[in-house]
Design a protein around this motif. Structure first.
Motif, PDB file in Angstrom:
ATOM      1  N   ASP A 142       0.866  -0.901   0.381  1.00  0.00           N
ATOM      2  CA  ASP A 142       0.096  -0.308  -0.437  1.00  0.00           C
ATOM      3  C   ASP A 142       0.493   1.081   0.106  1.00  0.00           C
ATOM      4  O   ASP A 142       0.471   2.383   0.014  1.00  0.00           O
ATOM      5  N   LEU A 143       1.888   1.203   0.099  1.00  0.00           N
ATOM      6  CA  LEU A 143       2.849   2.311  -0.190  1.00  0.00           C
ATOM      7  C   LEU A 143       2.370   3.215  -1.119  1.00  0.00           C
ATOM      8  O   LEU A 143       2.610   2.466  -2.743  1.00  0.00           O
ATOM      9  N   THR A 144       2.916   4.890  -1.779  1.00  0.00           N
ATOM     10  CA  THR A 144       2.307   5.274  -2.118  1.00  0.00           C
ATOM     11  C   THR A 144       3.873   5.164  -3.246  1.00  0.00           C
ATOM     12  O   THR A 144       4.892   4.826  -2.684  1.00  0.00           O
ATOM     13  N   PRO A 145       4.598   5.131  -4.159  1.00  0.00           N
ATOM     14  CA  PRO A 145       5.401   5.308  -5.115  1.00  0.00           C
ATOM     15  C   PRO A 145       6.767   6.871  -4.453  1.00  0.00           C
ATOM     16  O   PRO A 145       7.957   6.096  -4.346  1.00  0.00           O
ATOM     17  N   ALA A 146       6.531   7.445  -4.185  1.00  0.00           N
ATOM     18  CA  ALA A 146       6.731   8.896  -3.281  1.00  0.00           C
ATOM     19  C   ALA A 146       7.570   8.316  -1.482  1.00  0.00           C
ATOM     20  O   ALA A 146       8.851   8.254  -1.824  1.00  0.00           O
ATOM     21  N   GLU A 147       6.461   7.374  -1.277  1.00  0.00           N
ATOM     22  CA  GLU A 147       6.863   6.062   0.547  1.00  0.00           C
ATOM     23  C   GLU A 147       7.745   5.349  -0.298  1.00  0.00           C
ATOM     24  O   GLU A 147       8.867   4.891   0.616  1.00  0.00           O
ATOM     25  N   ILE A 148       7.647   5.117  -1.356  1.00  0.00           N
ATOM     26  CA  ILE A 148       8.958   3.949  -2.064  1.00  0.00           C
ATOM     27  C   ILE A 148      10.089   4.595  -1.675  1.00  0.00           C
ATOM     28  O   ILE A 148      11.581   4.439  -1.844  1.00  0.00           O
ATOM     29  N   ASP A 149      10.159   5.943  -2.474  1.00  0.00           N
ATOM     30  CA  ASP A 149      11.013   6.429  -2.728  1.00  0.00           C
ATOM     31  C   ASP A 149      12.352   7.053  -1.682  1.00  0.00           C
ATOM     32  O   ASP A 149      13.429   6.952  -1.502  1.00  0.00           O
ATOM     33  N   ASN A 150      11.259   7.250  -0.867  1.00  0.00           N
ATOM     34  CA  ASN A 150      11.361   7.768   0.889  1.00  0.00           C
ATOM     35  C   ASN A 150      12.233   6.574   0.979  1.00  0.00           C
ATOM     36  O   ASN A 150      13.814   7.116   1.810  1.00  0.00           O
ATOM     37  N   MET A 151      11.943   5.438   0.950  1.00  0.00           N
ATOM     38  CA  MET A 151      12.311   4.161   2.033  1.00  0.00           C
ATOM     39  C   MET A 151      13.795   3.822   1.000  1.00  0.00           C
ATOM     40  O   MET A 151      15.064   3.432   1.966  1.00  0.00           O
ATOM     41  N   HIS A 152      13.473   3.833  -0.472  1.00  0.00           N
ATOM     42  CA  HIS A 152      14.848   4.052  -0.891  1.00  0.00           C
ATOM     43  C   HIS A 152      15.831   4.877  -0.685  1.00  0.00           C
ATOM     44  O   HIS A 152      17.265   4.648  -0.800  1.00  0.00           O
ATOM     45  N   GLY A 153      15.693   5.778  -0.955  1.00  0.00           N
ATOM     46  CA  GLY A 153      16.113   7.012  -0.304  1.00  0.00           C
ATOM     47  C   GLY A 153      17.202   6.892   1.317  1.00  0.00           C
ATOM     48  O   GLY A 153      18.525   6.941   1.625  1.00  0.00           O
ATOM     49  N   TRP A 154      16.733   6.355   2.010  1.00  0.00           N
ATOM     50  CA  TRP A 154      16.650   5.489   3.127  1.00  0.00           C
ATOM     51  C   TRP A 154      17.712   5.058   3.045  1.00  0.00           C
ATOM     52  O   TRP A 154      18.440   4.093   4.152  1.00  0.00           O
ATOM     53  N   HIS A 155      17.204   4.001   3.090  1.00  0.00           N
ATOM     54  CA  HIS A 155      18.112   2.414   2.446  1.00  0.00           C
ATOM     55  C   HIS A 155      19.742   3.006   1.317  1.00  0.00           C
ATOM     56  O   HIS A 155      20.581   2.329   1.967  1.00  0.00           O
ATOM     57  N   ASP A 156      19.296   3.759   0.508  1.00  0.00           N
ATOM     58  CA  ASP A 156      20.891   4.249   0.408  1.00  0.00           C
ATOM     59  C   ASP A 156      21.460   4.966   1.204  1.00  0.00           C
ATOM     60  O   ASP A 156      22.740   5.134   1.473  1.00  0.00           O
ATOM     61  N   HIS A 157      21.321   5.391   2.035  1.00  0.00           N
ATOM     62  CA  HIS A 157      21.767   6.251   3.422  1.00  0.00           C
ATOM     63  C   HIS A 157      22.727   5.536   4.323  1.00  0.00           C
ATOM     64  O   HIS A 157      23.561   5.436   4.383  1.00  0.00           O
ATOM     65  N   PHE A 158      21.620   4.324   4.962  1.00  0.00           N
ATOM     66  CA  PHE A 158      22.071   3.196   5.461  1.00  0.00           C
ATOM     67  C   PHE A 158      23.852   2.457   4.433  1.00  0.00           C
ATOM     68  O   PHE A 158      24.405   2.438   5.278  1.00  0.00           O
ATOM     69  N   SER A 159      23.291   2.157   3.467  1.00  0.00           N
ATOM     70  CA  SER A 159      23.976   1.495   3.312  1.00  0.00           C
ATOM     71  C   SER A 159      25.399   2.041   2.344  1.00  0.00           C
ATOM     72  O   SER A 159      26.690   1.804   2.615  1.00  0.00           O
ATOM     73  N   ASN A 160      25.227   3.616   2.321  1.00  0.00           N
ATOM     74  CA  ASN A 160      26.750   4.401   2.127  1.00  0.00           C
ATOM     75  C   ASN A 160      27.341   4.972   4.298  1.00  0.00           C
ATOM     76  O   ASN A 160      27.999   4.787   3.892  1.00  0.00           O
ATOM     77  N   LYS A 161      26.356   3.978   4.955  1.00  0.00           N
ATOM     78  CA  LYS A 161      26.368   4.743   6.256  1.00  0.00           C
ATOM     79  C   LYS A 161      27.068   4.048   7.470  1.00  0.00           C
ATOM     80  O   LYS A 161      28.195   3.379   8.483  1.00  0.00           O
ATOM     81  N   TYR A 162      25.724   2.208   7.091  1.00  0.00           N
ATOM     82  CA  TYR A 162      26.604   1.556   8.171  1.00  0.00           C
ATOM     83  C   TYR A 162      26.716   0.216   7.188  1.00  0.00           C
ATOM     84  O   TYR A 162      26.701  -0.298   6.557  1.00  0.00           O
ATOM     85  N   LYS A 163      27.206  -0.879   7.798  1.00  0.00           N
ATOM     86  CA  LYS A 163      27.672  -2.507   7.472  1.00  0.00           C
ATOM     87  C   LYS A 163      26.760  -3.307   7.397  1.00  0.00           C
ATOM     88  O   LYS A 163      25.172  -3.117   8.059  1.00  0.00           O
ATOM     89  N   VAL A 164      26.723  -3.544   5.999  1.00  0.00           N
ATOM     90  CA  VAL A 164      25.534  -4.679   5.903  1.00  0.00           C
ATOM     91  C   VAL A 164      25.972  -5.633   6.239  1.00  0.00           C
ATOM     92  O   VAL A 164      27.464  -6.350   5.764  1.00  0.00           O
ATOM     93  N   VAL A 165      24.719  -6.492   6.704  1.00  0.00           N
ATOM     94  CA  VAL A 165      25.412  -7.611   8.007  1.00  0.00           C
ATOM     95  C   VAL A 165      24.584  -8.943   7.385  1.00  0.00           C
ATOM     96  O   VAL A 165      24.444  -9.923   7.783  1.00  0.00           O
ATOM     97  N   GLY A 166      22.734  -8.831   6.669  1.00  0.00           N
ATOM     98  CA  GLY A 166      22.651  -9.995   6.192  1.00  0.00           C
ATOM     99  C   GLY A 166      21.213  -9.257   5.501  1.00  0.00           C
ATOM    100  O   GLY A 166      21.217  -7.991   5.110  1.00  0.00           O
ATOM    101  N   ARG A 167      20.103 -10.154   5.533  1.00  0.00           N
ATOM    102  CA  ARG A 167      19.314 -10.060   4.828  1.00  0.00           C
ATOM    103  C   ARG A 167      18.035 -10.557   6.033  1.00  0.00           C
ATOM    104  O   ARG A 167      18.009 -11.173   6.578  1.00  0.00           O
ATOM    105  N   LEU A 168      16.901  -9.724   5.606  1.00  0.00           N
ATOM    106  CA  LEU A 168      16.086 -10.242   6.752  1.00  0.00           C
ATOM    107  C   LEU A 168      14.868 -11.605   5.636  1.00  0.00           C
ATOM    108  O   LEU A 168      14.133 -10.885   4.527  1.00  0.00           O
ATOM    109  N   VAL A 169      14.588 -12.473   5.842  1.00  0.00           N
ATOM    110  CA  VAL A 169      13.970 -13.209   5.581  1.00  0.00           C
ATOM    111  C   VAL A 169      12.338 -13.983   6.060  1.00  0.00           C
ATOM    112  O   VAL A 169      12.445 -13.821   7.785  1.00  0.00           O
TER     113      VAL A 169
END
Length: 169
Positions: A142-169
């Motif tokens: 139910d996320l809008t395209p703007a909300e998805i873009d916002n989430m991706h922005g946070w994902h990119d921010h975290f990818s550049n700032k913190y260690k990726v340690v896995g994935r949630l399954v």
């Protein structure tokens, strides 16, 4: 290039320095580590205690919830990426370095040990942004395209700032 022009004369050392650094890059130096002695009196340059390292692995919601900064050394959270209308991954980040923000007393503390995708997408820290641990993962349909873009922005921010340690399954 004429060195009689003061600008050329001033720029020549900078150009030579850049050319030197390109041709002869500096080698990184190893940090000093404590050493231990062998029985023979020789030095062993291995650290006395190996540092704790993050291992990339798959997490389920219950395992992830244990890394909320309460009683554990690491603080983890997950953020999803959506590609072609489907969740392509839920990346788990080690945000321990940002414990002031993501720790138990931090302003984003409710995201620690959880899937923070919906809250990051909607810019909301409310508890209803978090899926109950005993329910299936949020499909985020139910996320809008703007909300998805916002989430991706946070994902990119975290990818550049913190260690990726896995994935949630």
């Amino acid at each position: 290039m004429s060195l009689s022009n003061p600008i050329n004369a001033a720029l020549l050392p900078a150009i030579l320095f850049v050319a030197y650094r390109i041709l002869f890059p500096s080698k990184p130096t190893a940090p000093a580590v404590p050493c231990t002695r062998y029985d023979q009196g020789e030095y062993n340059w291995a650290p006395t205690k190996h540092p704790k390292v993050a291992v990339y692995k798959d997490y389920d919601v219950h395992e992830l919830s244990k890394s909320d900064g309460r009683g554990t050394q690491s603080i983890l959270l997950a953020i999803a990426r959506i590609v072609d209308g489907r969740i392509s991954e839920r990346t788990v980040f080690d945000v321990s370095a940002g414990a002031n923000f993501y720790g138990p007393d931090g302003m984003y503390g409710n995201f620690a040990g959880r899937d923070a995708s919906r809250g990051m997408a909607k810019q909301s820290f409310d508890e209803e942004m978090l899926t109950d641990l005993d329910k299936p993962l949020d499909d985020l349909k139910d996320l809008t395209p703007a909300e998805i873009d916002n989430m991706h922005g946070w994902h990119d921010h975290f990818s550049n700032k913190y260690k990726v340690v896995g994935r949630l399954v």
